[in-house]
Design a protein around this motif. Structure first.
Motif, PDB file in Angstrom:
ATOM      1  N   ASP A  75       0.850  -1.189   0.000  1.00  0.00           N
ATOM      2  CA  ASP A  75       0.000   0.000   0.000  1.00  0.00           C
ATOM      3  C   ASP A  75       0.887   1.240   0.000  1.00  0.00           C
ATOM      4  OD1 ASP A  75      -2.347  -1.388  -0.014  1.00  0.00           O
ATOM      5  OD2 ASP A  75      -2.757  -1.166   2.124  1.00  0.00           O
ATOM      6  N   TYR A  76       0.614   2.157  -0.926  1.00  0.00           N
ATOM      7  CA  TYR A  76       1.437   3.362  -1.041  1.00  0.00           C
ATOM      8  C   TYR A  76       0.513   4.571  -1.122  1.00  0.00           C
ATOM      9  CZ  TYR A  76       5.504   6.159  -2.313  1.00  0.00           C
ATOM     10  OH  TYR A  76       6.526   7.079  -2.314  1.00  0.00           O
ATOM     11  N   ILE A  78      -0.995   8.183  -1.685  1.00  0.00           N
ATOM     12  CA  ILE A  78      -0.754   9.362  -2.515  1.00  0.00           C
ATOM     13  C   ILE A  78      -1.611  10.482  -1.950  1.00  0.00           C
ATOM     14  CG2 ILE A  78      -1.011  10.376  -4.798  1.00  0.00           C
ATOM     15  CD1 ILE A  78       1.182   8.350  -4.710  1.00  0.00           C
ATOM     16  N   ASN A  87       6.551   5.857   3.965  1.00  0.00           N
ATOM     17  CA  ASN A  87       5.445   5.046   3.455  1.00  0.00           C
ATOM     18  C   ASN A  87       5.765   3.560   3.511  1.00  0.00           C
ATOM     19  OD1 ASN A  87       3.840   7.241   2.929  1.00  0.00           O
ATOM     20  ND2 ASN A  87       4.150   7.228   0.711  1.00  0.00           N
ATOM     21  N   THR A 179      -1.107  15.775  -8.494  1.00  0.00           N
ATOM     22  CA  THR A 179      -0.728  14.427  -8.922  1.00  0.00           C
ATOM     23  C   THR A 179      -1.641  14.008 -10.064  1.00  0.00           C
ATOM     24  OG1 THR A 179      -0.019  13.765  -6.697  1.00  0.00           O
ATOM     25  CG2 THR A 179      -0.466  12.003  -8.265  1.00  0.00           C
ATOM     26  N   LEU A 181      -2.346  10.605 -12.644  1.00  0.00           N
ATOM     27  CA  LEU A 181      -2.060   9.175 -12.688  1.00  0.00           C
ATOM     28  C   LEU A 181      -2.665   8.556 -13.943  1.00  0.00           C
ATOM     29  CD1 LEU A 181      -2.228   6.739  -9.695  1.00  0.00           C
ATOM     30  CD2 LEU A 181      -3.247   6.092 -11.876  1.00  0.00           C
ATOM     31  N   THR A 205       2.703   8.114 -12.209  1.00  0.00           N
ATOM     32  CA  THR A 205       2.259   9.343 -11.564  1.00  0.00           C
ATOM     33  C   THR A 205       3.155  10.491 -12.013  1.00  0.00           C
ATOM     34  OG1 THR A 205       3.664   9.090  -9.589  1.00  0.00           O
ATOM     35  CG2 THR A 205       1.475   8.084  -9.517  1.00  0.00           C
ATOM     36  N   PHE A 224       5.148   2.883 -11.212  1.00  0.00           N
ATOM     37  CA  PHE A 224       4.975   1.824 -10.219  1.00  0.00           C
ATOM     38  C   PHE A 224       4.598   0.511 -10.908  1.00  0.00           C
ATOM     39  CE2 PHE A 224       4.013   5.641  -7.722  1.00  0.00           C
ATOM     40  CZ  PHE A 224       4.711   5.406  -6.544  1.00  0.00           C
ATOM     41  N   LEU A 231      -1.789   1.883  -5.005  1.00  0.00           N
ATOM     42  CA  LEU A 231      -1.800   3.296  -4.682  1.00  0.00           C
ATOM     43  C   LEU A 231      -3.108   3.641  -3.976  1.00  0.00           C
ATOM     44  CD1 LEU A 231      -0.343   4.836  -7.960  1.00  0.00           C
ATOM     45  CD2 LEU A 231       0.872   4.200  -5.866  1.00  0.00           C
ATOM     46  N   THR A 232      -3.001   4.299  -2.829  1.00  0.00           N
ATOM     47  CA  THR A 232      -4.188   4.701  -2.072  1.00  0.00           C
ATOM     48  C   THR A 232      -4.205   6.210  -1.983  1.00  0.00           C
ATOM     49  OG1 THR A 232      -3.036   4.559   0.059  1.00  0.00           O
ATOM     50  CG2 THR A 232      -4.132   2.572  -0.730  1.00  0.00           C
TER      51      THR A 232
END
Length: 236
Positions: A75-76, A78, A87, A179, A181, A205, A224, A231-232
């Motif tokens: 889980d990363y 944003i 993170n 950002t 994406l 991103t 990624f 991505l969260t």
């Protein structure tokens, strides 16, 4: 009547072993020699089966160490505050970065616009590979205004940390201003670095970070691995 290729049957057998948790995330698989003996085939056939699993993102090879079951996606978040090392540690992973290219050069038109720089300005350009538990999860390219951030490259070489480098140059805090994406396919070079097949899905991103006064300090692109990172969306 067509027969299933032996390598494909071996790959399916190993998939079943992983699905039944005979080998868990992070576990090392038996060696090629051990698998060849188990299935009664040569090592070339085993290697083809392992390549199929690697292309599917189920395993990855570490040079000189063996083949390992891929970890569950990381889980990363944003959001306004994106800090790579923090993170990954929050997700229980060991973060690391490899520097691929670090230089000071002339900014292109897109970089000048993103960083609000005049034509002909210089930028520090940092390209690298992000890893979680020694597994590559992303490629990145970040550029920074060189005139304001003198000495940034030296700190990055020493610490591998953008946060530490910015702080050393007087930027004590920074936040994400924007950002964007989108999904793309891995190029041949990206696939090589990320240990993927060419064309594998990547999440790209594009972001701009600003200091406390609202001045842009970093313009970045990150690619990624689609099956290794979730991505969260955090605080915006």
């Amino acid at each position: 009547m067509s027969k299933t290729p032996i390598w494909k049957a071996i790959a399916e057998g190993l998939r079943g072993d992983i699905a039944r948790h005979h080998y868990k995330a992070g576990d090392k698989l038996p060696t090629e020699a051990e698998l060849a003996a188990r299935y009664g085939v040569n090592r070339h056939t085993v290697r083809r089966a392992l390549k199929d699993l690697a292309e599917a993102g189920m395993v990855h090879a570490r040079r000189g160490a063996g083949v390992f079951v891929a970890l569950a996606p990381t889980d990363y978040p944003i959001g306004r505050r994106v800090r790579f090392h923090q993170n990954l540690r929050n997700a229980g992973r060991a973060p690391a970065k490899d520097i691929l290219h670090l230089t000071t050069r002339l900014a292109d038109a897109e970089e000048c616009e993103a960083l609000d720089l005049p034509e002909g300005a210089m930028v520090h350009a940092y390209e690298g590979l992000s890893l979680a538990d020694a597994q590559p999860i992303a490629l990145f390219r970040s550029v920074f205004p060189a005139a304001r951030l003198e000495g940034l490259c030296e700190v990055i070489r020493e610490t591998r940390s953008v946060t530490a480098a910015l702080e050393a140059c007087g930027v004590r805090d920074y936040t994400r201003a924007s950002t964007r994406l989108n999904a793309v396919g891995a190029t041949a070079v990206q696939a090589l670095h990320l240990r993927l097949r060419e064309g594998a899905p990547l999440l790209r991103t594009q972001s701009i970070n600003i200091d406390a006064e609202g001045t842009p300090v970093e313009y970045g692109h990150t690619w990624f691995c689609g099956d290794r990172v979730t991505l969260t969306v955090g605080e915006l």
